[in-house]
Design a protein around this motif. Structure first.
Motif, PDB file in Angstrom:
ATOM      1  N   ARG A  37       0.846  -1.181   0.000  1.00 37.78           N
ATOM      2  CA  ARG A  37       0.000   0.000   0.000  1.00 37.78           C
ATOM      3  C   ARG A  37       0.888   1.239   0.000  1.00 37.78           C
ATOM      4  O   ARG A  37       2.018   1.207   0.485  1.00 37.78           O
ATOM      5  CB  ARG A  37      -0.877   0.033   1.246  1.00 37.78           C
ATOM      6  N   GLN A  38       0.346   2.335  -0.498  1.00 43.18           N
ATOM      7  CA  GLN A  38       1.080   3.599  -0.460  1.00 43.18           C
ATOM      8  C   GLN A  38       1.445   3.918   0.988  1.00 43.18           C
ATOM      9  O   GLN A  38       0.654   3.705   1.894  1.00 43.18           O
ATOM     10  CB  GLN A  38       0.230   4.716  -1.051  1.00 43.18           C
ATOM     11  N   ASN A  39       2.649   4.400   1.181  1.00 46.91           N
ATOM     12  CA  ASN A  39       3.232   4.786   2.479  1.00 46.91           C
ATOM     13  C   ASN A  39       3.745   3.617   3.306  1.00 46.91           C
ATOM     14  O   ASN A  39       4.250   3.831   4.406  1.00 46.91           O
ATOM     15  CB  ASN A  39       2.274   5.636   3.313  1.00 46.91           C
ATOM     16  N   ASP A  40       3.650   2.377   2.814  1.00 47.84           N
ATOM     17  CA  ASP A  40       4.270   1.265   3.527  1.00 47.84           C
ATOM     18  C   ASP A  40       5.776   1.467   3.561  1.00 47.84           C
ATOM     19  O   ASP A  40       6.381   1.935   2.591  1.00 47.84           O
ATOM     20  CB  ASP A  40       4.001  -0.071   2.820  1.00 47.84           C
ATOM     21  N   LYS A  41       6.386   1.096   4.661  1.00 50.56           N
ATOM     22  CA  LYS A  41       7.834   1.106   4.768  1.00 50.56           C
ATOM     23  C   LYS A  41       8.328  -0.249   4.260  1.00 50.56           C
ATOM     24  O   LYS A  41       7.769  -1.287   4.622  1.00 50.56           O
ATOM     25  CB  LYS A  41       8.243   1.306   6.220  1.00 50.56           C
ATOM     26  N   VAL A  42       9.336  -0.249   3.399  1.00 45.90           N
ATOM     27  CA  VAL A  42       9.850  -1.488   2.809  1.00 45.90           C
ATOM     28  C   VAL A  42      11.368  -1.537   2.926  1.00 45.90           C
ATOM     29  O   VAL A  42      12.026  -0.506   3.075  1.00 45.90           O
ATOM     30  CB  VAL A  42       9.432  -1.620   1.321  1.00 45.90           C
ATOM     31  N   MET A  43      11.910  -2.755   2.867  1.00 45.86           N
ATOM     32  CA  MET A  43      13.358  -2.940   2.913  1.00 45.86           C
ATOM     33  C   MET A  43      13.784  -3.842   1.773  1.00 45.86           C
ATOM     34  O   MET A  43      13.155  -4.887   1.527  1.00 45.86           O
ATOM     35  CB  MET A  43      13.795  -3.561   4.233  1.00 45.86           C
ATOM     36  N   GLN A  44      14.825  -3.451   1.084  1.00 45.97           N
ATOM     37  CA  GLN A  44      15.413  -4.281   0.028  1.00 45.97           C
ATOM     38  C   GLN A  44      16.117  -5.448   0.689  1.00 45.97           C
ATOM     39  O   GLN A  44      16.876  -5.261   1.649  1.00 45.97           O
ATOM     40  CB  GLN A  44      16.399  -3.445  -0.803  1.00 45.97           C
ATOM     41  N   VAL A  45      15.886  -6.666   0.201  1.00 39.97           N
ATOM     42  CA  VAL A  45      16.495  -7.842   0.826  1.00 39.97           C
ATOM     43  C   VAL A  45      17.484  -8.564  -0.081  1.00 39.97           C
ATOM     44  O   VAL A  45      18.091  -9.545   0.334  1.00 39.97           O
ATOM     45  CB  VAL A  45      15.414  -8.824   1.348  1.00 39.97           C
ATOM     46  N   VAL A  46      17.648  -8.077  -1.317  1.00 34.86           N
ATOM     47  CA  VAL A  46      18.605  -8.657  -2.260  1.00 34.86           C
ATOM     48  C   VAL A  46      19.282  -7.517  -3.003  1.00 34.86           C
ATOM     49  O   VAL A  46      18.624  -6.561  -3.413  1.00 34.86           O
ATOM     50  CB  VAL A  46      17.882  -9.586  -3.274  1.00 34.86           C
ATOM     51  N   ASN A  47      20.582  -7.592  -3.169  1.00 30.97           N
ATOM     52  CA  ASN A  47      21.295  -6.567  -3.936  1.00 30.97           C
ATOM     53  C   ASN A  47      20.812  -6.546  -5.378  1.00 30.97           C
ATOM     54  O   ASN A  47      20.606  -7.593  -5.988  1.00 30.97           O
ATOM     55  CB  ASN A  47      22.799  -6.841  -3.942  1.00 30.97           C
ATOM     56  N   ASP A  48      20.617  -5.344  -5.920  1.00 30.99           N
ATOM     57  CA  ASP A  48      20.280  -5.166  -7.333  1.00 30.99           C
ATOM     58  C   ASP A  48      21.235  -4.117  -7.894  1.00 30.99           C
ATOM     59  O   ASP A  48      20.979  -2.920  -7.815  1.00 30.99           O
ATOM     60  CB  ASP A  48      18.827  -4.720  -7.505  1.00 30.99           C
ATOM     61  N   TYR A  49      22.362  -4.587  -8.419  1.00 32.03           N
ATOM     62  CA  TYR A  49      23.410  -3.692  -8.891  1.00 32.03           C
ATOM     63  C   TYR A  49      22.961  -2.847 -10.071  1.00 32.03           C
ATOM     64  O   TYR A  49      23.398  -1.718 -10.232  1.00 32.03           O
ATOM     65  CB  TYR A  49      24.651  -4.507  -9.262  1.00 32.03           C
TER      66      TYR A  49
END
Length: 75
Positions: A37-49
């Motif tokens: 949803r809009q405004n959810d806080k998210v974290m990247q869990v895999v590197n994407d170079y």
């Protein structure tokens, strides 16, 4: 399981960001179904170079539209 971090994240999302945006984008993958949803806080869990985004970076969902999620980086 029901006490794991994925379940906990789902409970937190419903508690803190449920009323503003009732129609989430549902993403299905082998580990479950995720709602964005809009405004959810998210974290990247895999590197994407290629996109210059790395494991552990935090952002917020800026827009959910037409089956896409746009995330802005937190500063």
């Amino acid at each position: 399981g029901p006490l794991g971090c994925r379940s906990f994240n789902s409970v937190l999302q419903r508690r803190f960001n449920n009323e503003q945006h009732r129609d989430p984008l549902l993403v299905h993958d082998p580990t479950g179904v995720y709602a964005f949803r809009q405004n959810d806080k998210v974290m990247q869990v895999v590197n994407d170079y290629y996109k210059d985004v790395y494991n552990g970076e935090i952002g917020r969902v800026a827009k959910v539209e037409d089956g896409l999620v746009q995330v802005s980086r937190s500063l």
